[in-house]
Design an enzyme around this catalytic site. Structure first.
Site, mmCIF file in Angstrom:
data_model
loop_
_atom_site.group_PDB
_atom_site.id
_atom_site.type_symbol
_atom_site.label_atom_id
_atom_site.label_comp_id
_atom_site.label_asym_id
_atom_site.label_seq_id
_atom_site.Cartn_x
_atom_site.Cartn_y
_atom_site.Cartn_z
ATOM 1 N N ARG A 12 -8.103 10.331 -8.974
ATOM 2 C CA ARG A 12 -7.255 11.077 -8.031
ATOM 3 C C ARG A 12 -6.529 10.080 -7.148
ATOM 4 O O ARG A 12 -6.856 9.882 -5.999
ATOM 5 C CB ARG A 12 -8.101 12.020 -7.179
ATOM 6 C CG ARG A 12 -7.283 13.023 -6.349
ATOM 7 C CD ARG A 12 -8.073 13.513 -5.156
ATOM 8 N NE ARG A 12 -8.445 12.454 -4.243
ATOM 9 C CZ ARG A 12 -7.649 11.952 -3.292
ATOM 10 N NH1 ARG A 12 -6.417 12.395 -3.156
ATOM 11 N NH2 ARG A 12 -8.085 10.991 -2.488
ATOM 12 N N GLU A 21 -12.778 4.644 -3.314
ATOM 13 C CA GLU A 21 -11.379 4.991 -3.087
ATOM 14 C C GLU A 21 -10.852 5.859 -4.226
ATOM 15 O O GLU A 21 -10.997 5.522 -5.404
ATOM 16 C CB GLU A 21 -10.542 3.711 -2.982
ATOM 17 C CG GLU A 21 -9.092 3.925 -2.643
ATOM 18 C CD GLU A 21 -8.884 4.290 -1.179
ATOM 19 O OE1 GLU A 21 -7.813 4.858 -0.859
ATOM 20 O OE2 GLU A 21 -9.776 4.024 -0.363
ATOM 21 N N ASP A 22 -10.240 6.971 -3.874
ATOM 22 C CA ASP A 22 -9.519 7.832 -4.819
ATOM 23 C C ASP A 22 -10.384 8.326 -5.984
ATOM 24 O O ASP A 22 -9.964 8.300 -7.142
ATOM 25 C CB ASP A 22 -8.266 7.122 -5.336
ATOM 26 C CG ASP A 22 -7.155 7.119 -4.294
ATOM 27 O OD1 ASP A 22 -7.344 7.765 -3.244
ATOM 28 O OD2 ASP A 22 -6.117 6.487 -4.512
ATOM 29 N N LYS A 55 -5.466 -2.050 -1.207
ATOM 30 C CA LYS A 55 -6.377 -1.819 -0.080
ATOM 31 C C LYS A 55 -6.991 -3.133 0.396
ATOM 32 O O LYS A 55 -7.117 -3.390 1.602
ATOM 33 C CB LYS A 55 -7.477 -0.850 -0.520
ATOM 34 C CG LYS A 55 -8.082 -0.043 0.600
ATOM 35 C CD LYS A 55 -7.310 1.234 0.806
ATOM 36 C CE LYS A 55 -7.967 2.148 1.800
ATOM 37 N NZ LYS A 55 -7.347 3.457 1.873
ATOM 38 N N ASN A 83 -0.330 12.052 1.132
ATOM 39 C CA ASN A 83 0.376 10.915 0.548
ATOM 40 C C ASN A 83 0.594 11.148 -0.947
ATOM 41 O O ASN A 83 -0.143 11.909 -1.558
ATOM 42 C CB ASN A 83 -0.445 9.630 0.729
ATOM 43 C CG ASN A 83 -0.422 9.125 2.162
ATOM 44 O OD1 ASN A 83 0.625 9.068 2.770
ATOM 45 N ND2 ASN A 83 -1.575 8.770 2.684
ATOM 46 N N ASP A 113 -13.424 6.030 1.847
ATOM 47 C CA ASP A 113 -12.321 6.058 2.796
ATOM 48 C C ASP A 113 -11.573 7.382 2.773
ATOM 49 O O ASP A 113 -11.095 7.844 3.803
ATOM 50 C CB ASP A 113 -11.354 4.909 2.518
ATOM 51 C CG ASP A 113 -10.273 4.802 3.585
ATOM 52 O OD1 ASP A 113 -10.629 4.759 4.776
ATOM 53 O OD2 ASP A 113 -9.083 4.789 3.237
ATOM 54 N N ASP A 114 -11.459 8.018 1.601
ATOM 55 C CA ASP A 114 -10.753 9.301 1.519
ATOM 56 C C ASP A 114 -11.459 10.371 2.348
ATOM 57 O O ASP A 114 -10.812 11.217 2.964
ATOM 58 C CB ASP A 114 -10.650 9.765 0.061
ATOM 59 C CG ASP A 114 -9.933 8.752 -0.804
ATOM 60 O OD1 ASP A 114 -8.790 8.419 -0.490
ATOM 61 O OD2 ASP A 114 -10.538 8.276 -1.785
ATOM 62 N N TYR A 148 0.852 -1.186 0.000
ATOM 63 C CA TYR A 148 0.000 0.000 0.000
ATOM 64 C C TYR A 148 0.887 1.234 0.000
ATOM 65 O O TYR A 148 2.007 1.204 -0.497
ATOM 66 C CB TYR A 148 -0.976 -0.053 1.192
ATOM 67 C CG TYR A 148 -2.088 0.943 1.061
ATOM 68 C CD1 TYR A 148 -2.901 0.947 -0.082
ATOM 69 C CD2 TYR A 148 -2.329 1.897 2.041
ATOM 70 C CE1 TYR A 148 -3.906 1.885 -0.231
ATOM 71 C CE2 TYR A 148 -3.342 2.825 1.899
ATOM 72 C CZ TYR A 148 -4.119 2.817 0.764
ATOM 73 O OH TYR A 148 -5.103 3.743 0.610
#
Length: 622
Positions: free
Chosen positions: A195, A284-285, A213, A463, A307-308, A142
């Protein structure tokens, strides 16, 4: 309630596929190990050695070798799983130095390649290695290495892992989901690659983040690896380099937008929840413009979370509460903290909303408390301090726009720089979610010396590593040892001399999302409420001992991740029960869950976590 697209008509091809699916029944070679019962397989000989679900390599017993036609296909020495791991680790330590495709292939990517090859041939051993060495290899599977993997995914792709739903599949997704062989899927991580971390639009390459993930869901939460599914929704890319790259694996067209984009995601959600009604979907993203919209669109209808937005917020809240404890104050003092936030994207706004709700709950959990809590935040984006004087202000950031007259009294203005805001506000916390590496410059950190806090906190949460707002070395060298430092990516602790250590706390979402997913699954809750997310964050904040917190350690070691996940999942289940959302899971009904003590809930969680142990295999002819 969101308005969803019309149901996909059951075409003749789909009806035929469903018929085949039903009649196939027990003849599928994809099975699930439950408890210690033998597992029925429908393969023999080389076919089973080439199947990562069932391959044990040299650990096959002589009885299994005879019954599965493996005698002579493996070296004669039967090795224990521990010896297998020992052999692999020796090999890994040698290969991680030698494996290079050239000067641009760094050590971390070489490690990822070696681990990925193990994953391809022996699933059980892969997770044994990952769980036993989670602190070392979580950053490989990850963040931060997964960012490098995604950037180079076209060159790294060897075998498919997961599913791809593209804009060209519109009208076919309800049929497509039956191409996945698992009868039961517990967890899906889905991305559109728009993203990826702080790296921008990586298109179809973003599936690497979903794969990584889910590896952590298996390792940390004990989700059965046969019941996870990484998904890429490919609606195109606006990355000019990828649009021109002949080796790019995805759709080479500009991204869909507006209603066309929503229609694709709607169809995907309808399809996966039709086949797997109890699945949990983690987004995610997704770029900020869609992250909040899709969360609000689906969260009251489906078992899903982002999650973001929500995971990052939960970890940040846990860290912020830990910082209050590190100042020698009770967590209930959190509403008194002055917080400057750098970054107003999906992660930044998610943290702001969660922190405001946490403060409001501590102040009485009413409208007055919620309104007053926003006065504790100053938000700075690429254009500077956000005030009510900002033109075309993002609606999500609007609740945190400062009043112009109030700012004038503080000596600030619309668009004031980060260093100006820090000088005037003298915050307790400087929180970075900007994805701008080095944003917390020497000048900004020097300004933080005037903080009114006895122990100011710096959260450089962006990150991957290169996007961190500052490094712990820089922070401790400028501000001394009486600070709290946390980051999104891993950094080493700083040796301050004379036996003093500057602790670098990694505020990794890994502390929360596995427990949120596992707790939701085992509670049977049909939605993931704000209360369940809050319970997860508060349990993480309380996990550290008082002695650890006073030393400046506000997040635990990743090596304790399975225990942390058990505790977080238990807190999520307890909150789901208290909110009357729990419906039970796999024979455990909600009435039984309500009778459980805290320790019994933790034990229930522990018993339902998958462990990577080789099952006894029994062959049955199709």
């Amino acid at each position: 309630m969101p308005i969803f697209s019309n149901h996909v008509r059951l075409s003749s091809s789909l009806l035929q596929r469903l018929k085949r699916h039903v009649t196939a029944g027990v003849h599928r070679s994809f099975t699930t190990t439950e408890g210690n019962r033998p597992t029925i397989v429908h393969k023999r000989s080389l076919d089973i050695l080439h199947d990562p679900w069932f391959n044990k390599g040299t650990a096959f017993s002589m009885t299994e070798r005879d019954r599965l036609d493996l005698r002579g296909l493996l070296p004669p020495n039967v090795m224990s799983p521990n010896l297998q791991i020992e052999r692999f680790m020796v090999d890994l330590k040698r290969l991680q130095v030698q494996a290079r495709d050239g000067p641009s292939d760094p050590n971390a990517l070489a490690k990822w390649r070696i681990l990925n090859r193990l994953h391809d041939r022996n699933e059980t051993m892969y997770y044994k290695v990952l769980i036993a060495n989670i602190e070392e290899y979580a950053p490989v599977v990850y963040t931060p290495t997964v960012g490098l993997v995604c950037q180079n995914y076209s060159g790294l792709f060897r075998r498919p892992r997961g599913m791809y739903f593209s804009a060209e599949d519109r009208g076919e997704m309800m049929s497509m989901v039956y191409n996945w062989p698992a009868e039961q899927v517990d967890m899906i991580v889905v991305t559109d690659g728009s993203r990826v971390l702080g790296l921008g639009d990586l298109g179809v390459h973003g599936i690497g983040i979903a794969i990584g993930k889910l590896d952590l869901y298996v390792a940390a939460a004990g989700i059965n690896p046969q019941r996870v599914l990484p998904v890429m929704i490919d609606v195109g890319t606006n990355n000019g380099k990828l649009l021109k790259d002949p080796l790019y694996l995805g759709l080479q067209q500009h991204r869909l937008d507006g209603d066309d984009y929503v229609a694709v995601v709607d169809e995907f959600m309808e399809a996966v929840f039709t086949r797997w009604p109890n699945v949990i979907v983690q987004f995610e993203d997704f770029q900020s413009k869609w992250a909040f919209k899709l969360l609000q669109r689906y969260r009251n209808t489906y078992r899903m979370f982002n999650d973001d937005v929500q995971g990052t917020a939960g970890v940040a809240i846990a860290g912020l509460l830990g910082a209050v404890r590190a100042q020698g104050r009770p967590m209930i003092d959190f509403p008194k903290q002055k917080i400057v936030v750098a970054g107003a994207g999906s992660a930044g706004i998610g943290v702001l909303n969660a922190a405001r709700k946490t403060m409001a709950r501590m102040l009485g959990n009413n409208e007055i408390a919620y309104e007053s809590a926003k006065s504790q935040f100053w938000v700075v984006d690429a254009k500077g301090l956000i005030t009510e004087g900002r033109e075309n202000i993002d609606p999500d950031a609007l609740p945190f726009a400062r009043n112009l007259k109030e700012m004038d009294r503080q000596g600030l203005r619309e668009g004031a720089s980060l260093v100006e805001v820090v000088k005037q506000v003298k915050p307790d916390v400087l929180l970075g979610l900007s994805a701008v590496g080095g944003l917390f410059s020497k000048e900004v950190l020097e300004a933080l010396k005037d903080s009114t806090s006895t122990r100011p906190a710096i959260f450089a949460m962006s990150n991957p590593t290169k996007n961190a707002e500052c490094t712990p070395e820089v922070a401790f060298s400028i501000l001394g040892d009486n600070i709290i430092f946390a980051s999104g990516s891993p950094f080493r602790d700083v040796d301050l001399g004379n036996g003093r250590i500057g602790h670098c706390n990694q505020g990794n979402n890994m502390y929360l999302f596995p427990g949120i997913g596992l707790g939701t699954l085992l509670s049977g809750s049909r939605v993931i409420s704000d209360g369940m997310l809050q319970a997860a964050a508060e349990r993480l904040a309380a996990y550290m001992s008082d002695d650890e917190v006073i030393q400046g350690i506000i997040f635990p070691s990743i090596s304790r991740i399975r225990d942390i996940t058990q505790e977080v999942a238990a807190a999520v289940i307890k909150e789901a029960v208290e909110e009357d959302l729990a419906e039970g899971h796999n024979g455990m009904d909600a009435r039984e869950l309500r009778k459980f003590s805290q320790n019994e809930i933790v034990e229930y969680v522990k018993k339902n976590m998958w462990n990577p142990e080789y099952p006894t295999l029994v062959y049955k002819q199709d």
